[in-house]
Design a protein around this motif. Structure first.
Motif, PDB file in Angstrom:
ATOM      1  N   LEU A   1      16.615   2.066   7.103  1.00 47.06           N
ATOM      2  CA  LEU A   1      15.729   1.180   7.852  1.00 47.06           C
ATOM      3  C   LEU A   1      14.765   0.463   6.914  1.00 47.06           C
ATOM      4  CD1 LEU A   1      16.868   2.986  10.183  1.00 47.06           C
ATOM      5  CD2 LEU A   1      14.696   2.635  11.335  1.00 47.06           C
ATOM      6  N   PHE A   2      14.298   1.170   5.880  1.00 45.75           N
ATOM      7  CA  PHE A   2      13.455   0.505   4.881  1.00 45.75           C
ATOM      8  C   PHE A   2      14.201  -0.666   4.243  1.00 45.75           C
ATOM      9  CE2 PHE A   2      11.171   4.805   3.999  1.00 45.75           C
ATOM     10  CZ  PHE A   2      10.377   4.620   5.117  1.00 45.75           C
ATOM     11  N   ASP A   3      15.506  -0.513   4.037  1.00 47.33           N
ATOM     12  CA  ASP A   3      16.307  -1.610   3.491  1.00 47.33           C
ATOM     13  C   ASP A   3      16.169  -2.873   4.330  1.00 47.33           C
ATOM     14  OD1 ASP A   3      17.564  -0.744   1.105  1.00 47.33           O
ATOM     15  OD2 ASP A   3      19.127   0.308   2.197  1.00 47.33           O
ATOM     16  N   VAL A   4      16.440  -2.759   5.621  1.00 46.28           N
ATOM     17  CA  VAL A   4      16.435  -3.961   6.460  1.00 46.28           C
ATOM     18  C   VAL A   4      15.012  -4.435   6.733  1.00 46.28           C
ATOM     19  CG1 VAL A   4      18.681  -3.512   7.504  1.00 46.28           C
ATOM     20  CG2 VAL A   4      16.645  -2.598   8.600  1.00 46.28           C
ATOM     21  N   MET A   5      14.055  -3.512   6.826  1.00 51.73           N
ATOM     22  CA  MET A   5      12.657  -3.919   6.978  1.00 51.73           C
ATOM     23  C   MET A   5      12.209  -4.755   5.789  1.00 51.73           C
ATOM     24  SD  MET A   5      10.715  -0.487   8.312  1.00 51.73           S
ATOM     25  CE  MET A   5      11.052   0.284   9.887  1.00 51.73           C
ATOM     26  N   ALA A   6      12.437  -4.237   4.581  1.00 54.23           N
ATOM     27  CA  ALA A   6      11.991  -4.939   3.385  1.00 54.23           C
ATOM     28  C   ALA A   6      12.643  -6.308   3.267  1.00 54.23           C
ATOM     29  CB  ALA A   6      12.290  -4.094   2.142  1.00 54.23           C
ATOM     30  N   ASP A   7      13.937  -6.395   3.538  1.00 54.04           N
ATOM     31  CA  ASP A   7      14.625  -7.680   3.445  1.00 54.04           C
ATOM     32  C   ASP A   7      14.073  -8.677   4.460  1.00 54.04           C
ATOM     33  OD1 ASP A   7      16.185  -6.650   1.436  1.00 54.04           O
ATOM     34  OD2 ASP A   7      17.933  -6.277   2.697  1.00 54.04           O
ATOM     35  N   ALA A   8      13.790  -8.201   5.676  1.00 49.88           N
ATOM     36  CA  ALA A   8      13.245  -9.090   6.704  1.00 49.88           C
ATOM     37  C   ALA A   8      11.821  -9.530   6.360  1.00 49.88           C
ATOM     38  CB  ALA A   8      13.272  -8.400   8.056  1.00 49.88           C
ATOM     39  N   ILE A   9      11.013  -8.615   5.846  1.00 47.13           N
ATOM     40  CA  ILE A   9       9.639  -8.957   5.477  1.00 47.13           C
ATOM     41  C   ILE A   9       9.632  -9.975   4.342  1.00 47.13           C
ATOM     42  CG2 ILE A   9       7.512  -8.056   4.463  1.00 47.13           C
ATOM     43  CD1 ILE A   9       8.102  -5.407   5.969  1.00 47.13           C
ATOM     44  N   VAL A  10      10.464  -9.755   3.339  1.00 46.54           N
ATOM     45  CA  VAL A  10      10.547 -10.698   2.223  1.00 46.54           C
ATOM     46  C   VAL A  10      10.938 -12.080   2.725  1.00 46.54           C
ATOM     47  CG1 VAL A  10      11.954 -11.311   0.223  1.00 46.54           C
ATOM     48  CG2 VAL A  10      10.977  -9.032   0.390  1.00 46.54           C
ATOM     49  N   ALA A  11      11.972 -12.154   3.574  1.00 48.46           N
ATOM     50  CA  ALA A  11      12.408 -13.445   4.106  1.00 48.46           C
ATOM     51  C   ALA A  11      11.301 -14.119   4.914  1.00 48.46           C
ATOM     52  CB  ALA A  11      13.658 -13.258   4.965  1.00 48.46           C
ATOM     53  N   ASP A  12      10.547 -13.335   5.676  1.00 48.08           N
ATOM     54  CA  ASP A  12       9.464 -13.889   6.489  1.00 48.08           C
ATOM     55  C   ASP A  12       8.341 -14.422   5.598  1.00 48.08           C
ATOM     56  OD1 ASP A  12       8.379 -14.446   9.069  1.00 48.08           O
ATOM     57  OD2 ASP A  12       7.035 -12.739   8.851  1.00 48.08           O
ATOM     58  N   ILE A  13       8.005 -13.694   4.546  1.00 46.69           N
ATOM     59  CA  ILE A  13       6.957 -14.147   3.630  1.00 46.69           C
ATOM     60  C   ILE A  13       7.368 -15.448   2.945  1.00 46.69           C
ATOM     61  CG2 ILE A  13       5.790 -13.606   1.446  1.00 46.69           C
ATOM     62  CD1 ILE A  13       5.782 -10.663   2.353  1.00 46.69           C
ATOM     63  N   VAL A  14       8.605 -15.516   2.475  1.00 46.88           N
ATOM     64  CA  VAL A  14       9.093 -16.740   1.834  1.00 46.88           C
ATOM     65  C   VAL A  14       9.029 -17.911   2.802  1.00 46.88           C
ATOM     66  CG1 VAL A  14      11.140 -17.861   0.874  1.00 46.88           C
ATOM     67  CG2 VAL A  14      10.555 -15.532   0.175  1.00 46.88           C
ATOM     68  N   SER A  15       9.427 -17.677   4.051  1.00 50.12           N
ATOM     69  CA  SER A  15       9.403 -18.743   5.050  1.00 50.12           C
ATOM     70  C   SER A  15       7.980 -19.207   5.355  1.00 50.12           C
ATOM     71  CB  SER A  15      10.082 -18.262   6.336  1.00 50.12           C
ATOM     72  OG  SER A  15      10.016 -19.249   7.341  1.00 50.12           O
ATOM     73  N   GLN A  16       7.050 -18.255   5.462  1.00 51.94           N
ATOM     74  CA  GLN A  16       5.662 -18.631   5.723  1.00 51.94           C
ATOM     75  C   GLN A  16       5.089 -19.465   4.588  1.00 51.94           C
ATOM     76  OE1 GLN A  16       2.946 -15.626   7.149  1.00 51.94           O
ATOM     77  NE2 GLN A  16       4.576 -14.494   8.159  1.00 51.94           N
TER      78      GLN A  16
ATOM     79  N   LEU B   1       0.845  -1.199   0.000  1.00 49.76           N
ATOM     80  CA  LEU B   1       0.000   0.000   0.000  1.00 49.76           C
ATOM     81  C   LEU B   1       0.877   1.245   0.000  1.00 49.76           C
ATOM     82  CD1 LEU B   1      -2.022  -2.205   0.680  1.00 49.76           C
ATOM     83  CD2 LEU B   1      -3.004  -0.730   2.412  1.00 49.76           C
ATOM     84  N   GLY B   2       1.001   1.868  -1.167  1.00 51.37           N
ATOM     85  CA  GLY B   2       1.762   3.099  -1.277  1.00 51.37           C
ATOM     86  C   GLY B   2       3.002   2.934  -2.138  1.00 51.37           C
ATOM     87  N   ALA B   3       3.246   3.911  -3.032  1.00 52.84           N
ATOM     88  CA  ALA B   3       4.437   3.910  -3.880  1.00 52.84           C
ATOM     89  C   ALA B   3       5.374   5.038  -3.502  1.00 52.84           C
ATOM     90  CB  ALA B   3       4.034   4.015  -5.359  1.00 52.84           C
ATOM     91  N   GLY B   4       5.418   5.340  -2.192  1.00 49.53           N
ATOM     92  CA  GLY B   4       6.426   6.257  -1.676  1.00 49.53           C
ATOM     93  C   GLY B   4       7.723   5.502  -1.450  1.00 49.53           C
ATOM     94  N   PRO B   5       8.671   6.082  -0.728  1.00 55.36           N
ATOM     95  CA  PRO B   5       9.970   5.431  -0.532  1.00 55.36           C
ATOM     96  C   PRO B   5       9.874   4.017   0.050  1.00 55.36           C
ATOM     97  CG  PRO B   5      10.032   7.697   0.216  1.00 55.36           C
ATOM     98  CD  PRO B   5       8.610   7.415  -0.118  1.00 55.36           C
ATOM     99  N   ALA B   6       9.039   3.825   1.084  1.00 58.07           N
ATOM    100  CA  ALA B   6       8.931   2.502   1.700  1.00 58.07           C
ATOM    101  C   ALA B   6       8.325   1.497   0.735  1.00 58.07           C
ATOM    102  CB  ALA B   6       8.097   2.586   2.980  1.00 58.07           C
TER     103      ALA B   6
END
Length: 429
Positions: free
Chosen positions: A358-373, A12-17
């Protein structure tokens, strides 16, 4: 619309995050859709969008080398503190470089996000109801103005800082700015230059830091100290601050009741210049609005034509329906929903340095969590348990003042280091 939307991540959103999250999904091969209510990427940095809170004089508060995405540095010819137009151009270049534009649904506002069974449904302004496997809230946090409530009646104009665009709007007026955050101080400087009279209302004292120390951006200077403990950093920077700014009470500024780094410091010594030259005056908190003026708690009264409330923004979550009403406290580390493992946010935190790393590490962690789920390997559950056990660590040992803003405050260096380590530990990224 991509196929198999039930496997897609909704961003949701096409800003920086949102852009950084989309780039992370693309690299990992995770299907995704970005929903953006505007016709362009960049979020609030697009000053031409009708709802942008950006103003002409705005520059980055953090420096370019401490604010860029890891894999996409800002151009070398950018100044230390880029303007809003340069940041907007850089974000558009990042979207093009990452190749994520084709997955963005522009002019599509999300009205509601609903959890039903094991699925998320995104309802849009187009009357659609689209199924998704996970949702990332990257809608930003500077869209819903927070308005204070004071007794009395005021006959002049009252704006939120989001309505301020350029100094010419203040010409010939007696202007009161309420709130001494970084935006409030920026607007106070514009008022000092152009208004008939300019006043800055402060409820409490702040620590003021220059944007450069020894010719180096202050946040870059601090980053060079690495992981030095706060008990070592604080006296060092307190000494530097006193050498640069001196005793600010002589300018009418209230003495801070907190130590340096226990609240966000003000990265603006230009406001001190205008105080020193009498073009700006400090007043205390408002006691009451009084017709053509304002009464302050000190007993002072000033005739005012325009009040600008630089009082921040709400962090709305009311459009997400998944049982009980959500608040920022319902997310581990302000990112991972406690009771909804496939719901994430990149819009609920405040920090003491550039947000984009912080967006860098957030995005990487979220991606890894989604793949794991999706793989069902159990790593995600272990990851969430570790998040719960170590949540206190993201403040980096800071004893922050008691305020709504600081409830979601994280120390940038501690957050990045610890979340990156947990991501590697549980997902071997």
């Amino acid at each position: 619309m991509n196929e198999n939307t039930h496997q897609q991540v909704a961003i949701l959103g096409a800003g920086p995050a949102g852009l950084r999250m989309a780039a992370g999904c693309q690299r990992a091969g995770i299907p995704y859709t970005v929903y953006e209510r505007h016709s362009e990427v960049g979020g609030l940095w697009d000053i031409n969008r009708p709802d942008s809170p950006m103003y002409e004089a705005a520059h980055f508060i953090s420096s370019k080398r401490q604010s860029a995405f890891h894999a996409f540095p800002m151009p070398a010819d950018f100044p230390d503190y880029p303007s809003h137009r340069q940041i907007f151009d850089w974000l558009k270049a990042y979207a093009e470089h990452s190749g994520i534009g084709r997955a963005i649904r522009f002019n599509t506002e999300v009205s509601r996000v609903v959890r039903t069974g094991d699925c998320w449904y995104v309802e849009t302004s187009r009357g659609e109801r689209i199924e998704h496997a996970a949702v990332v809230l990257a809608h930003g946090s500077n869209w819903v103005p927070r308005w204070p409530d004071y007794p009395g009646v005021f006959n002049g104009e009252q704006w939120h800082s989001s309505q301020f665009k350029r100094a010419a709007q203040l010409s010939g007026k007696r202007v009161l700015i309420v709130g001494a955050g970084n935006s409030g101080c920026d607007i106070a400087c514009e008022a000092a230059r152009t208004a008939e009279a300019a006043f800055l209302s402060m409820r409490r004292g702040y620590h003021f830091l220059p944007k450069h120390l020894f010719g180096i951006p202050s946040d870059e200077f601090s980053a060079r100290a690495g992981d030095a403990p706060i008990w070592l950093k604080r006296p060092f920077f307190t000494l530097l601050k006193s050498m640069v700014t001196g005793d600010l009470q002589r300018l009418g500024l209230p003495q801070p009741t907190h130590r340096l780094f226990e609240s966000h410091p003000i990265m603006n010594t230009q406001v001190l210049h205008y105080l020193q030259h009498g073009d700006l005056r400090v007043v205390d908190d408002i006691a009451a609005l009084d017709g053509d003026g304002v009464q302050f708690k000190s007993g002072q009264r000033e005739r005012i034509d325009l009040i600008i409330y630089a009082t921040g923004y709400e962090k709305p979550l009311h459009f997400v329906e998944c049982g009980n009403a959500l608040t920022p406290a319902d997310f581990w580390w302000q990112v991972f929903a406690k009771s909804q493992p496939s719901l994430y946010s990149m819009s609920l935190f405040e920090t003491n340095s550039g947000a984009y790393p912080l967006f860098d590490v957030m995005a990487d962690a979220i991606v890894a969590d989604i793949v794991s789920q999706q793989a069902g390997d159990g790593a995600s559950k272990r990851f969430h348990r570790r998040l719960a056990d170590s949540e206190h660590a993201v403040r980096g040992g800071l004893n922050l003042i008691d305020s709504e803003r600081h409830m979601v405050y994280v120390d940038s260096q501690s957050f990045r280091r610890r979340l990156r380590a947990l991501t590697r530990l549980h997902f071997q990224t």
